[in-house]
Design an enzyme around this catalytic site. Structure first.
Site, PDB file in Angstrom:
ATOM      1  CB  CYS A 162      -0.977  -0.059   1.237  1.00  0.00           C
ATOM      2  SG  CYS A 162      -2.154  -1.320   1.308  1.00  0.00           S
ATOM      3  CG  HIS A 276      21.214  -9.540 -17.207  1.00  0.00           C
ATOM      4  ND1 HIS A 276      20.497  -9.810 -16.190  1.00  0.00           N
ATOM      5  CD2 HIS A 276      20.172  -9.903 -18.247  1.00  0.00           C
ATOM      6  CE1 HIS A 276      19.364  -9.933 -16.196  1.00  0.00           C
ATOM      7  NE2 HIS A 276      18.945 -10.278 -17.573  1.00  0.00           N
ATOM      8  CD  GLU A 287      25.414  -8.324 -20.445  1.00  0.00           C
ATOM      9  OE1 GLU A 287      25.703  -7.861 -19.455  1.00  0.00           O
ATOM     10  OE2 GLU A 287      24.641  -9.171 -20.418  1.00  0.00           O
ATOM     11  CE  LYS A 308      20.908 -13.974 -15.366  1.00  0.00           C
ATOM     12  NZ  LYS A 308      21.945 -13.086 -14.975  1.00  0.00           N
ATOM     13  CG  HIS A 313      17.293 -15.045 -15.490  1.00  0.00           C
ATOM     14  ND1 HIS A 313      17.551 -14.350 -14.539  1.00  0.00           N
ATOM     15  CD2 HIS A 313      16.783 -14.387 -16.461  1.00  0.00           C
ATOM     16  CE1 HIS A 313      17.230 -13.294 -14.900  1.00  0.00           C
ATOM     17  NE2 HIS A 313      16.670 -13.360 -15.812  1.00  0.00           N
ATOM     18  CG  PHE A 375      11.194  -9.258 -20.306  1.00  0.00           C
ATOM     19  CD1 PHE A 375      12.414  -9.490 -20.795  1.00  0.00           C
ATOM     20  CD2 PHE A 375      10.179 -10.444 -20.198  1.00  0.00           C
ATOM     21  CE1 PHE A 375      12.610 -10.599 -21.370  1.00  0.00           C
ATOM     22  CE2 PHE A 375      10.511 -11.378 -20.598  1.00  0.00           C
ATOM     23  CZ  PHE A 375      11.765 -11.705 -21.265  1.00  0.00           C
TER      24      PHE A 375
END
Length: 389
Positions: A162, A276, A287, A308, A313, A375
């Site tokens: 909230c 990343h 990248e 990764k 991921h 994204f």
């Protein structure tokens, strides 16, 4: 002196009205817009009242072809943003869109999307909408606004129950002041392979990571063990595409450049990038292109890896988990390798991709940057180093 911050535009969509003035007038009148929910959907819910937007004539700014890509909350954010932008007249003169950011919060995802997808999964995976993830990601409102206006400053999303809206405004105030999943099901241990010629998508992982940050004098006074130091932080927005970064890696380039500037170090001092790199064909290549743009002639001295390949991921926990690995690399003087990197992709030429085993990092002052992209075109970069008193 801190910069003074003022409000120059406002946009509103709420049960009291589809615009700022109507809503304000109805608020002043003390009218209530709470209604009974006479729909079968709510027949088994104890509370059947809510203030909803059904009776409002809302402008539809989103083309019908794109509606299925967005949750209702994102479309509402675009409507309010349009009114606020028009109200401010910010684009009536020439502005630097690289330095205009977006800070928008969403409290939670649309449960209807989640429920419908659960029903689809129960029958057939092929029935699941390819837009499910973009519709439920909480940063999509900020991302879509960024893309709508081509804004490449900080692209920031907040979700704090909230308090979300207040935090989004507060973060904006502070800013001014100061492709797809891998389907290598038969060989799962080889599926996540960042920078490899045969990479075909990311692999989801689960977990969590927490760091304790402390002011230096406080840590020294209590004789705390210090693993490293945060030197800088950079943010940017791609303002390009729902899931793919711009081809020249502009968003990543801006985030890295801003982190280095914030750290007040020369880019030649940085010799490791924890990428990343999610193991997607497009994302990894872009990248690498962006990293070479940032470091230019110094690229031949820059080591790059992505962990990764080891843990997959972690989505929301990727950036913090991999930041810990970056901090430890600086602390121990060992650069972690990229697992499953057997055939290095062409875009890596001109950089040092660390494979197979850790690489010793012999510099006294070890400085690294950590990339994290999402994204909706949201990008972040952190600059770390080992601690030298």
């Amino acid at each position: 002196m801190k910069k003074r911050v003022v409000i120059t535009g406002m946009g509103v969509v709420c049960p009291a009205g589809a615009d700022k003035l109507t809503s304000w007038k109805n608020v002043l009148l003390g009218k209530s817009f709470v209604r009974k929910l006479d729909y079968d959907l709510y027949k088994n819910i104890p509370t059947k009242i809510a203030a909803i937007l059904d009776e409002l004539d809302l402008p539809e700014l989103v083309p019908k072809s794109k509606i299925r890509t967005m949750a209702p909350s994102t479309r509402l954010a675009l409507i309010a943003a349009q009114e606020a932008v028009d109200d401010s007249k910010i684009f009536s003169c020439k502005v630097d869109k690289e330095n205009i950011g977006v800070s928008v919060g969403i409290g939670m995802v649309d449960l209807e999307d989640v429920c419908q997808t659960a029903e689809s999964l129960a029958t057939s995976y092929s029935k699941v909408s390819p837009y499910f993830v973009p519709r439920i990601l909480l940063n999509m409102a900020a991302g879509q606004i960024s893309m709508a206006y081509g804004l490449q400053g900080p692209n920031h999303a907040v979700s704090t129950a909230c308090a979300t809206g207040a935090h989004a405004i507060g973060d904006g105030f502070r800013f001014i002041q100061l492709r797809a999943l891998s389907t290598q099901n038969e060989t799962p241990e080889l599926a996540s392979r960042p920078f490899d010629m045969n990479r075909d998508g990311f692999v989801m992982g689960e977990g969590s990571a927490i760091v304790v940050l402390e002011e230096l004098e406080h840590a020294l006074n209590r004789k705390a063990h210090i693993y490293g130091e945060i030197l800088g932080y950079g943010l940017s927005g791609d303002a390009a595409h729902l899931t793919s970064p711009s081809e020249n890696g502009q968003g990543a380039f801006l985030a890295m450049t801003r982190a280095i500037l914030d750290a007040n170090v020369d880019k030649t001092q940085i010799t490791y990038v924890n990428a990343h790199a999610t193991s997607t064909p497009i994302g990894d290549a872009i990248e690498l292109t962006a990293i070479k743009r940032v470091f230019d002639e110094h690229s031949i001295n820059v080591h790059v890896s992505s962990t990764k390949g080891t843990h997959g991921h972690l989505l929301g926990s990727a950036g913090n988990l991999e930041s810990i690995f970056t901090i430890l690399a600086c602390y121990e003087g060992l650069i972690p390798p990229t697992a499953n990197l057997d055939n290095i992709c062409n875009e890596s030429k001109g950089l040092i991709c660390v494979t197979k085993k850790p690489m010793e990092w012999k510099q006294e002052k070890r400085i690294a940057i950590k990339n994290a992209f999402g994204f909706g075109g949201t990008n972040a970069c952190l600059c770390f180093s080992n601690f030298i008193s």
